[in-house]
Enzyme design. Structure first.
Site, PDB file in Angstrom:
ATOM      1  N   ARG A 189      44.001  28.933  51.538  1.00 54.96           N
ATOM      2  CA  ARG A 189      44.612  29.609  50.399  1.00 54.96           C
ATOM      3  C   ARG A 189      44.726  31.104  50.666  1.00 54.96           C
ATOM      4  NH1 ARG A 189      42.326  28.374  44.678  1.00 54.96           N
ATOM      5  NH2 ARG A 189      44.323  29.314  44.137  1.00 54.96           N
ATOM      6  N   CYS A 242      39.042  35.789  43.395  1.00 54.37           N
ATOM      7  CA  CYS A 242      39.345  34.455  43.925  1.00 54.37           C
ATOM      8  C   CYS A 242      40.691  34.056  43.346  1.00 54.37           C
ATOM      9  CB  CYS A 242      38.232  33.466  43.582  1.00 54.37           C
ATOM     10  SG  CYS A 242      37.908  33.319  41.807  1.00 54.37           S
TER      11      CYS A 242
END
Length: 285
Positions: A189, A242
C-alpha cells in the site's frame, strides 16, 4: 511527547490476576473490521472476556459525520460522554484489547485515552484475545442489551484533552522536510502497488514505511522494548499516519513500549490526505 517509565502492556496472566483482585477496572473490547461495521459487536456477542464491554471503532472511536478521513476523531465531549456510558472513569484503570495484536483497534483506543484524553492508567492486553484464550481460555456470551454499557458510571477527575498530540494535513504541508513521517500501512500500500481502500495509491512525500505488524512477534505479542528501540527511527517532529488513523496508533504505542518519545498522530491519515487532489503523492519505494 515523552513517556514515563511504566508498562503500557498487560499480559494475559497479569490481566487475569487483576480481574481476580477485585480492583475497579474497565475492560474495553475493541475488536473491529475496517470494512465491516458489524464485525466487532457480532464477535463480542459470540464470546468475550467476562465484564468487558464493546467499544465500537466506527461509532465511538470515530465520528463519520465529521470531516477528516475514514475514521475522524469524535468531538472530545462526545467521546467523554460515550466513555461515561460505558462506565469508564478517568480515575480507574482501563484495559483495552482486540484480536489483532492491538492493531484493530485497541491501540486507537489506547491513544485516544492516554495521549488525547490524558488518562494515566490505560493498558493494552498484549497479544489480545488470542493470548487470553491460549493462557486463560475463558469466554462468556451475552445478549445485546449488555454489550454497550454494563458498568456503572463512576465519578472522577475531569478529562483533559491534549490536542498537541495531533497534527493535520496543513501542518504536514507547512513543515515538509522538517518532519519524519511514519506510514503504518503494508509495503504494497505504501508503494502504491495495491490499494484496496482509498481512491489514490501511494504515500506522502518523504514518508518511510513502518508497517504496524512489524511491532509484533509471530504470536501477536509486542516485541521486547529493547528490540523496538533498535528498530524504530527517532528524530524530532515525528508524525505517525496510516490509511485511516488506526494502525498509526499502533506505531505510537510501539514507541511508548520502547520508552521513546512519541510521534504525533495525523488522525485523518492517507484517506484525508488524498481527499484534496492538489496534495502531492509519491509511489514506489
Amino acid at each position: 511527547m515523552h513517556t514515563e517509565h511504566r508498562s503500557f502492556l498487560i499480559t494475559a496472566r497479569e490481566f487475569d490476576r487483576l480481574l481476580a483482585s477485585g480492583q475497579p477496572v474497565s475492560v474495553l473490547d475493541c475488536r473491529a473490521s475496517l470494512t465491516d461495521p458489524e464485525y466487532g459487536l457480532n464477535v463480542w456477542l459470540e464470546g468475550h472476556i467476562a465484564g468487558s464491554v464493546f467499544l465500537d471503532l466506527h461509532t465511538v472511536l470515530a465520528d463519520k459525520t465529521l470531516p477528516g478521513g475514514r475514521f475522524p476523531l469524535p468531538e472530545p465531549w462526545k467521546f467523554v460522554e460515550n466513555l461515561a456510558g460505558l462506565g469508564v472513569s478517568s480515575e480507574h484503570s482501563v484495559v483495552v484489547l482486540d484480536d489483532a495484536g492491538g492493531r484493530l483497534a485497541a491501540a486507537r483506543a489506547w491513544w485516544m485515552l492516554y495521549c488525547w484524553m490524558g488518562h494515566a492508567k490505560v493498558s493494552v492486553l498484549d497479544g489480545g484475545l488470542t493470548a487470553w484464550k491460549s493462557t486463560v481460555g475463558t469466554l462468556v456470551s451475552n445478549d445485546p442489551d449488555n454489550a454497550l454499557g454494563c458498568l456503572p458510571t463512576r465519578s472522577g477527575p475531569e478529562w483533559s484533552v491534549t490536542n498537541h498530540a495531533l497534527v493535520d494535513a496543513g501542518h504536514i504541508e507547512e513543515r515538509g522536510t522538517d518532519l519524519l513521517l511514519l506510514d503504518g500501512r503494508s509495503e504494497v500500500r505504501f508503494t502504491g502497488e495495491h490499494e484496496p481502500l482509498d481512491s489514490v495509491a501511494g504515500h506522502i512525500p518523504g514518508a518511510i514505511c513502518r508497517p504496524a505488524d512489524h511491532n509484533l512477534e509471530d504470536d501477536g505479542t509486542f516485541k521486547a522494548a529493547g528490540l523496538l528501540r533498535d528498530e524504530l527511527p527517532v528524530q524530532p517532529n515525528m508524525i505517525s499516519y496510516c490509511g485511516g488513523g488506526v494502525a498509526a496508533c499502533h506505531n505510537i504505542l510501539a514507541y511508548a513500549v520502547a520508552g521513546l518519545p512519541l510521534p504525533r498522530l495525523y488522525a485523518g491519515s492517507w484517506s484525508d490526505w488524498v481527499s484534496e487532489l492538489s496534495r502531492p503523492v509519491v509511489t514506489g519505494r
